[in-house]
Enzyme design. Structure first.
Site, PDB file in Angstrom:
ATOM      1  N   PHE A 146       0.838  -1.194   0.000  1.00  0.00           N
ATOM      2  CA  PHE A 146       0.000   0.000   0.000  1.00  0.00           C
ATOM      3  C   PHE A 146       0.877   1.249   0.000  1.00  0.00           C
ATOM      4  CE2 PHE A 146      -2.520  -3.262   2.087  1.00  0.00           C
ATOM      5  CZ  PHE A 146      -3.791  -3.084   1.564  1.00  0.00           C
ATOM      6  N   ASP A 147       0.547   2.179  -0.869  1.00  0.00           N
ATOM      7  CA  ASP A 147       1.144   3.505  -0.732  1.00  0.00           C
ATOM      8  C   ASP A 147       0.504   4.162   0.485  1.00  0.00           C
ATOM      9  OD1 ASP A 147       2.741   5.767  -1.595  1.00  0.00           O
ATOM     10  OD2 ASP A 147       0.826   6.701  -2.091  1.00  0.00           O
ATOM     11  N   LYS A 148       1.214   5.055   1.117  1.00  0.00           N
ATOM     12  CA  LYS A 148       0.683   5.683   2.330  1.00  0.00           C
ATOM     13  C   LYS A 148      -0.308   6.806   2.020  1.00  0.00           C
ATOM     14  CE  LYS A 148       3.192   8.609   4.757  1.00  0.00           C
ATOM     15  NZ  LYS A 148       2.371   9.854   4.830  1.00  0.00           N
TER      16      LYS A 148
END
Length: 670
Positions: free
Chosen positions: A359-361
């Protein structure tokens, strides 16, 4: 089923098993094929009853009914066979006609009529069933109204949506569907966006503060003012300024991409295509050999010919050819109804096989709306000077951090005048530079300073930065010419539903979930802890994110979830790239394998669950289709007749199609 069966081309129709598009109209309407098939059955039953129950009846009377059954049952089959032969394709239609003609030549009129009746009935019912899945997709395209009320000067005129131009002002009354994409310039309302994003609750909308700025910088318009064609207005009358033509709306693109997704083959379909390319010539060779069985076995040629025709019918992999496309079509249609765009069979199947998700933040696990929490000027400057320089530069950028600094910084400055900066240049993953008062401004991560020819920060600055890092802040250092003005700390809040969504994925068997971020490791770990992740990889530049995905792929299938814009390279490297909030992003719609139209992380568990169910349905269909062929081939060689063979053959085809249609009713167990 083609003799060479070259499936390297993309199918123009998902139900193109054996080359049938089934687009049959006729003098009796869209159900003409079904009516003809039923008529064939009636004629067959009448002929059979007269032949068996009326002794002494002239033989030509039941024969006339059988001929009628042949004509009605073979009418559409002949048409398709002729078209396929023109294209030099030897399809299942042709095989069935050869078998029926062979039965007639041997005097088995009833069996030949039964073959054509069951084959035409099976195809008519299959056409109807597959049409249900197609109609689910076509219904998306009918959501937008055909006309719009447009303001022209003092007049309001009704015009076809195809004639709308960018910049037109459209009036939308309460409870009407919106005819165009755009932003609200007058009126407040709540809008049901479920047709596009799949969101279950209406979303409150209000006008943009500055229409001129919204017109010049579409990226600056918040989701609270953006609207989509096909969504449903609530109780308030609104005026929207269109930003796209009708052919380019988000809804139109989704419909177009879903339609294109039908033609994208899954790994299983590519396998079955290869299997058929080997299997079909073997069947034809076996049929040819069986024609000469009379030379080895003590039986007349007519019996050998009949057996060969029965094997030809039994071995035709009709159900196998439709097993995967029917499931893919149903799965893609179900996802689209829930506000998820899946671009074909490959990502639909692959997503169900992932064992890790990265996941990208920012904007994925967090709201993507950071706020300034700390403003720390260095020695020799003050808060106002630091914010004036930062705001002047960052308001030129549309990055979420830049927008937060411009918004919150302006608010903290009150009425203080901010100069105009120019020549903004982005240093991807690090920060930006710009010109202000003829001097260069650097704004970026602390790591930007001391690298690539940029002079390092001094010790007091590094000490202040380290203190903020311990608090998990995202940091932006500001330098004007050769003066380090200070550091701004920001914090992005996690999505409220993030922890629950990740728990659902964990319960579904996703073994590993990692957050990857360009932020400092401390900031990344702080957010990861709040959403329930144990792994967080920080300090990653875009190219480092690609390397991180490659490392994860070495251990198995991995999905990358991001915004589809900054993460595009990493998403392309992953087994499946998933973009969130794609309804407002053309880039995300184009780059992602799977696009979650709403900013709703719970849609990810729904999509993974749907993908796994689709994989299960495909395997069931393959088992049925291959199992029936494996049973029928030896059974017909050993004497099973054409009638029972065609009944089981067409029955298995219908079974796999209706099994696939169950995906249209899929619901997330959670």
């Amino acid at each position: 089923m083609s003799a060479d069966h070259n499936h390297d081309h993309a199918h123009e129709n998902t139900d193109n098993h054996a080359g049938h598009d089934h687009a049959h109209g006729g003098i009796l309407g869209p159900n003409t094929e079904l009516i003809f098939a039923l008529g064939s059955g009636v004629a067959l039953i009448a002929g059979f009853a007269l032949e068996k129950l009326v002794p002494g009846l002239a033989s030509w009377i039941p024969l006339a009914f059988f001929l009628c059954a042949y004509v009605l049952g073979g009418f559409f089959t002949v048409g398709e066979a002729v078209e396929n032969l023109k294209k030099r394709r030897f399809e299942i239609d042709t095989l069935m006609l050869v078998a029926a003609a062979g039965a007639a030549a041997l005097g088995h009129w009833a069996e030949g009529a039964l073959l054509l009746f069951l084959f035409s009935l099976g195809h008519a019912l299959e056409h109807y069933a597959m049409g249900r899945a197609k109609r689910a997709i076509e219904a998306l395209g009918e959501l937008a109204p055909r006309t719009a009320r447009v303001r022209r000067g003092q007049d309001i005129i009704e015009t076809p949506v195809e004639q709308l131009e960018i910049g037109d002002v459209v009036i939308v009354r309460p409870n009407e569907r919106l005819p165009a994409d755009g932003f609200i310039i007058a009126g407040t309302t709540s809008i049901n966006q479920a047709p596009v994003t799949g969101e279950s609750m209406p979303v409150d909308k209000h006008p943009v503060a500055d229409p001129a700025e919204a017109r010049s910088r579409h990226a600056s318009v918040t989701s609270a003012s953006v609207v989509f064609a096909g969504t449903i207005n609530g109780a308030g009358a609104i005026e929207i300024e269109t930003t796209r033509k009708s052919s380019d709306t988000t809804l139109a693109k989704v419909v177009r991409m879903v339609s294109e997704a039908e033609t994208q083959k899954s790994p299983t379909q590519r396998f079955t295509d290869k299997f058929e390319r080997i299997f079909v010539p073997l069947v034809l060779a076996l049929t040819f050999v069986l024609l000469f069985a009379w030379m080895v076995v003590d039986e007349p040629f007519r019996d050998s010919f009949y057996r060969a025709m029965a094997v030809l019918v039994a071995a035709s992999p009709c159900a196998l050819a439709i097993a995967t496309p029917s499931a893919v079509l149903s799965g893609v249609a179900r996802a689209a109804r829930a506000g998820v765009l899946i671009k074909g069979g490959a990502p639909l199947e692959s997503l169900g096989a992932i064992n890790a998700i990265a996941f990208d933040k920012t904007g994925t696990l967090t709201e993507g709306q950071p706020r300034i929490t700390d403003v720390v000027p260095f020695t020799g400057t003050d808060t106002n000077e630091l914010l004036r320089v930062a705001v002047a530069v960052e308001r030129l950028s549309d990055h979420p951090l830049a927008e937060a600094i411009a918004r919150d910084g302006t608010e903290q400055l009150g009425g203080v005048t901010v100069d105009t900066a120019s020549s903004l240049h982005s240093l991807t993953g690090k920060g930006v530079t710009a010109q202000l008062d003829g001097q260069t401004v650097y704004i970026g991560k602390p790591e930007m300073f001391g690298a690539d020819g940029v002079s390092p920060l001094d010790a007091p600055a590094l000490q202040a930065i380290e203190q903020l890092r311990q608090l998990g802040r995202t940091l932006m250092v500001v330098r004007h010419c050769d003066r380090d003005l200070g550091v701004i700390g920001l914090l992005d809040t996690p999505r409220p539903a993030a922890r629950e969504a990740l728990d659902k994925l964990r319960s579904m068997g996703v073994q590993r979930m990692i957050m990857i971020s360009g932020d400092h490791q401390k900031a990344a770990e702080a957010i990861a802890a709040q959403v329930g992740l144990t792994e967080a990889w920080g300090n990653l530049m875009p190219d480092h994110k690609v390397e991180a995905i490659k490392r994860l792929r070495a251990d198995g299938n991995v999905a990358m979830v991001g915004d589809g814009v900054n993460d595009a390279p990493a998403m392309a490297t992953a087994t499946v790239g998933v973009a969130m909030g794609a309804a407002g992003s053309d880039v995300a719609l184009e780059t992602a394998d799977v696009a979650l139209m709403a900013d709703d992380l719970s849609k990810l568990s729904f999509t993974v669950g749907l993908s796994r169910r689709t994989r299960s349905i495909i395997l069931q269909n393959l088992f049925v289709s291959l199992g029936v062929v494996a049973f029928l081939v030896p059974a017909t060689i050993l004497g099973l007749g054409i009638g029972p063979a065609i009944a089981l053959h067409e029955g298995s085809t219908l079974l796999v199609v209706f099994n696939a249609l169950r995906l249209l009713a899929y619901r997330d167990k959670n």
